[in-house]
Structure formats: C-alpha cells, structure tokens
Enzyme design. Structure first.
Site, PDB file in Angstrom:
ATOM      1  N   GLY A  12       0.824  -1.199   0.000  1.00 29.15           N
ATOM      2  CA  GLY A  12       0.000   0.000   0.000  1.00 29.15           C
ATOM      3  C   GLY A  12       0.858   1.249   0.000  1.00 29.15           C
ATOM      4  O   GLY A  12       2.091   1.187   0.041  1.00 29.15           O
ATOM      5  N   ASP A  13       0.212   2.398  -0.071  1.00 25.46           N
ATOM      6  CA  ASP A  13       0.906   3.698  -0.047  1.00 25.46           C
ATOM      7  C   ASP A  13       1.856   3.864  -1.229  1.00 25.46           C
ATOM      8  O   ASP A  13       2.843   4.598  -1.137  1.00 25.46           O
ATOM      9  CB  ASP A  13       1.684   3.881   1.267  1.00 25.46           C
ATOM     10  CG  ASP A  13       0.851   3.599   2.498  1.00 25.46           C
ATOM     11  OD1 ASP A  13      -0.264   4.145   2.587  1.00 25.46           O
ATOM     12  OD2 ASP A  13       1.295   2.822   3.362  1.00 25.46           O
ATOM     13  N   LYS A  18      -2.594   9.401  -7.154  1.00 24.72           N
ATOM     14  CA  LYS A  18      -2.157  10.246  -8.265  1.00 24.72           C
ATOM     15  C   LYS A  18      -2.316   9.531  -9.605  1.00 24.72           C
ATOM     16  O   LYS A  18      -2.791  10.105 -10.581  1.00 24.72           O
ATOM     17  CB  LYS A  18      -0.694  10.641  -8.086  1.00 24.72           C
ATOM     18  CG  LYS A  18      -0.153  11.363  -9.326  1.00 24.72           C
ATOM     19  CD  LYS A  18       1.348  11.372  -9.417  1.00 24.72           C
ATOM     20  CE  LYS A  18       1.761  11.767 -10.837  1.00 24.72           C
ATOM     21  NZ  LYS A  18       3.191  12.079 -10.959  1.00 24.72           N
ATOM     22  N   ASN A  38     -10.071   2.840   5.562  1.00 27.00           N
ATOM     23  CA  ASN A  38      -8.836   2.690   6.327  1.00 27.00           C
ATOM     24  C   ASN A  38      -7.599   3.027   5.514  1.00 27.00           C
ATOM     25  O   ASN A  38      -6.494   3.082   6.053  1.00 27.00           O
ATOM     26  CB  ASN A  38      -8.701   1.266   6.872  1.00 27.00           C
ATOM     27  CG  ASN A  38      -8.832   0.200   5.791  1.00 27.00           C
ATOM     28  OD1 ASN A  38      -9.419   0.442   4.739  1.00 27.00           O
ATOM     29  ND2 ASN A  38      -8.293  -0.973   6.041  1.00 27.00           N
ATOM     30  N   GLY A  40      -6.009   5.755   2.484  1.00 25.06           N
ATOM     31  CA  GLY A  40      -6.302   7.054   1.882  1.00 25.06           C
ATOM     32  C   GLY A  40      -5.526   7.319   0.617  1.00 25.06           C
ATOM     33  O   GLY A  40      -4.494   6.713   0.348  1.00 25.06           O
ATOM     34  N   THR A  42      -4.033  10.732  -1.535  1.00 31.07           N
ATOM     35  CA  THR A  42      -3.806  12.175  -1.575  1.00 31.07           C
ATOM     36  C   THR A  42      -3.632  12.583  -3.025  1.00 31.07           C
ATOM     37  O   THR A  42      -2.758  12.067  -3.725  1.00 31.07           O
ATOM     38  CB  THR A  42      -2.553  12.571  -0.773  1.00 31.07           C
ATOM     39  OG1 THR A  42      -2.730  12.190   0.600  1.00 31.07           O
ATOM     40  CG2 THR A  42      -2.331  14.074  -0.830  1.00 31.07           C
ATOM     41  N   THR A 239      -5.019  -7.042   5.434  1.00 30.82           N
ATOM     42  CA  THR A 239      -6.352  -6.470   5.551  1.00 30.82           C
ATOM     43  C   THR A 239      -7.377  -7.604   5.449  1.00 30.82           C
ATOM     44  O   THR A 239      -7.006  -8.777   5.346  1.00 30.82           O
ATOM     45  CB  THR A 239      -6.580  -5.393   4.478  1.00 30.82           C
ATOM     46  OG1 THR A 239      -7.771  -4.649   4.777  1.00 30.82           O
ATOM     47  CG2 THR A 239      -6.681  -5.989   3.078  1.00 30.82           C
TER      48      THR A 239
END
Length: 430
Positions: A12-13, A18, A38, A40, A42, A239
C-alpha cells in the site's frame, strides 16, 4: 476501448491516488472495488490537495461517474463526512456523478468498537489494524448478518438484520468486558443517516454493464496493496479483503472478461505501515532519509511508515498473483542524491536461496535479503516528463527493475503533481 484495473503491488501507499487521478482523465467511469476508509489517497490537482478515503479518485474530475462497488465495506457516516469535506473544497458531488452499490455492507459503530476491543485485548499479539471496523464488517458479511445499503430503505428487513447482528455482537462484547449495544440508539442512527446514503444507492452491476456495452472506459480502483491481501499477503498482518486485481470483477458485479489491462502501482523503494515481516526494511539513517524525503506518513492514520530498499522478489510475486500487465513506478525522485542504491534480488533461508516469500509466518520473519548494489545519481528526476529528462543512471535503475520483476514499466511518476508523469504504454490502449 479497454478497461483498466489499478492495484497496489506492495504493502500500500504506492501512490495509487495520483496514478488513478491521472488515468481518470482518460476514463469515463471510476469504480472502487474493495476495502473501506482505512486507506487514503492524496491527490494534488492544480495546486489543490484532496484527501480521499472512500470516494473514488475520479470524483474530483468533472464529467466522470464514480462508483463504490459491493466489494467495499462502507461507513455511511464517513462517506457523508467526506462528501461534505470535498463539497466545501468546491467539488460537485451528486447522484449524477456518484453511485453506491445497493448490496454494499455497512460498517457500524459496533464494528469499530469490536476492532478496538480486540486489539486492546491482544496486547503484544495485535496485528495493527486502523480501528475503523473494516475486519469486523467483512466478518459479518461472510457470516451473513450484515446490514447492507438497500436494507436502510426497508424498515422491516432492517429490524431483523439488527436482531441477527446483536445476537452475535452482544456476547462478544460481554466476553471483552464491554456493555451491550444500545439497540434503540443504533436504529436511530441508521434512520438518520439512511436518506443521505440512499440517494446514491443503485444497481451498480447493471449500470456498469450498460456503460461497457456503450464502449465507455472503466477504471477499477483498488485500495491498500497486494501484500495485504487476505489470501496472498503476509498473513495475519493483512487487511480483511482481497486486494488483488481479480477482486475488481466480484467487487463490482462485472465478469473477469471486463478486465483488459492490470496496472500495478510500485514505489521505487518499499514501505509498510504497522506490524508484520519486512525483509528489506532499513532501521538506520538511510531508512530514515527515505521516510523524510518521501514524506512517509499515512494519509488516514498519520502513522509513520517503515522504509526499505526496493524488493524485486515481492513485486515479482505480486505481479504474478494479480496478473499485472505493466507497472507504474512512483516516487523515483525520492532516490535522487543517493550515492548507491540497493535492490533485494532474493532471500536466504537456512543457507538456501529463495526467489519468493514463503507462506509460513515464522519463515517470513527469518528470511535474509540478498542485495544487488547499483550506483545512484546526483542529478534530479523531480518533474521529469520524458525519458530524455532522466539521468542515465536513473534509467538504468528502472530498466533493472523491469528485468528483475519480469514486467514492463507502463508509467513513471516523478513528483506528486499529476502532469509529472512519463507515459510509456497507455493502459487503455494496450
């Protein structure tokens, strides 16, 4: 016109927000197919920062239809809060551009309570959940006691659903030292939120099928990363849903034939949040430097991310399990200025070399990374929009990654700005 699934190919992340935003300009429909609030995204669009958790990234793009599929678990209060927040930023959100599948299970306050109570009771054995009720909500879905979006508009069914739910949760709470659920208060909360959510409810599977027949481009957006998959992730530090590309079919009601290209998002190094094995983790000043330069803090939780070198073993593995056709390599600019870089090309376990991460948790903890060292580059890659803008050594690094993971780079991201992207292969046209 092809349909594209976007999945994170690490923990993740990876910068999915984008990339999905960048691709959404070419898509007509953007559909979330798993996870909850849970994780996000940006987005930075024309200097404005948008932080999303539940809403598909395409919601900030005018003229696009955003869809929350049945594979998602939906906190209705979080949804309305997020809608209000984006509306205050000037984003127009209505049933014209946002739909929620009628068969989407709900996350309730009792799920968040159970999540928190279990983590507290587990002590040192906790798995590091975000406490947002995702796992308990998925458990209730599989246990056939969920309250789903459609139930909010059916008072009689809602009554029986609550009864079944409380018959399960109240004994659990008693065992964990918590008070029984206030049934009347729960019903009042649901009655209050129902009209706000039901205005977006729709038979998403049917609408998506119509869009496909019309030749519309559909972008399927996953949350979290492949290494957090409930089946193929670093279990139990995962998860509670399937994060692989195959979930796009069942999580929206479309068959697997609707998927034409799978794009795996891959960071130029590796990060993970919370507990669990991380073979290439760096706990020294290099790991700290990666975290600071990459601003490695969770969008939703604010938790600091663990950082390490690029792990080609893991990415090759996730490209296989998700059927990735091409990757989007992100945050290459974070590596600017390093004199040397390392790539994990294999593991050693009890004197034996492995080219995959073993399934057993005890073995995952014991593997030792085998590194290949490359020269870094002193020039900047930030803002590069073509191969010609990249230092020669940066190109060499990218090419080596392609070789090691046995998958080509389709997109290359060189900053959080959506236009700082090098297109190699258009996933919609591939």
């Amino acid at each position: 016109m092809g349909n594209v699934v976007v999945v994170g190919a690490q923990w993740g992340d990876e910068g999915k927000g984008k990339i999905v935003d960048w691709l959404s300009e070419r898509a007509d429909v953007i559909a979330r197919f798993q996870g909850g609030h849970n994780a996000g995204h940006t987005l930075v669009v024309d200097g404005t920062v948008y932080k999303l958790s539940l809403l598909p990234s395409g919601i900030v793009r005018p003229g696009k239809l955003s869809v929350i599929g049945n594979g998602v678990v939906l906190d209705p209060w979080a949804l309305i809060t997020e809608i209000d927040k984006l509306s205050a930023q000037g984003v127009d959100i209505s049933p014209e551009n946002l739909l929620v599948a009628e068969n989407t299970p709900l996350i309730l306050p009792l799920h968040q309570d159970l999540d928190r109570l279990r983590e507290e009771a587990a002590g040192a054995a906790k798995i590091g959940t975000t406490g947002r009720g995702i796992g308990p909500a998925y458990e209730d879905k599989v246990g056939r006691r969920s309250i789903r979006v459609a139930d909010l508009g059916d008072p009689a069914t809602l009554e029986t659903r609550i009864d079944r739910l409380l018959a399960h949760h109240d004994p659990l709470r008693q065992g964990l030292g918590a008070e029984p659920i206030d049934r009347a208060a729960l019903r009042a909360q649901l009655d209050e939120i129902a009209p706000q959510v039901l205005r977006y409810a729709a038979p998403v599977w049917r609408i998506l099928a119509e869009k496909r027949r019309e030749g519309r481009r559909i972008l399927f957006e996953g949350a979290q990363g492949s290494l957090l998959d409930i089946d193929f992730g670093t279990y139990p530090y995962v998860t509670s849903s399937n994060t692989l590309a195959g979930m796009a079919a069942t999580g929206t009601g479309m068959g697997p034939g609707a998927i034409d290209f799978v794009l795996g998002i891959v960071k130029a190094y590796t990060t993970r949040v919370g507990s669990g094995p991380f073979p290439a983790e760096l706990t020294d000043e290099i790991g700290q430097r990666l975290g600071e330069r990459g601003r490695e803090f969770g969008t939703v939780t604010g938790r600091k991310r663990r950082c390490g070198w690029f792990d080609a073993v893991l990415v090759r593995q996730t490209c296989t399990t998700s059927g990735v056709n091409g990757i989007a390599l992100t945050k290459l600019d974070v590596l600017d200025g390093f004199e040397e870089l390392k790539i994990c090309v294999g593991y050693e376990l009890d004197g034996e070399r492995l080219d995959y991460l073993p399934t057993a948790a005890a073995l995952q903890e014991r593997v030792v990374p085998i590194y290949e060292t490359m020269d870094g580059w002193s020039e900047t890659t930030a803002g590069a929009r073509s191969w010609a803008d990249l230092p020669a050594q940066a190109i060499k690094y990218v090419r080596r990654i392609e070789e090691l993971i046995d998958c080509p780079v389709a997109l290359l991201s060189t900053s959080p700005e959506r236009d700082d992207t090098i297109l190699v292969t258009d996933p919609f046209a591939a």
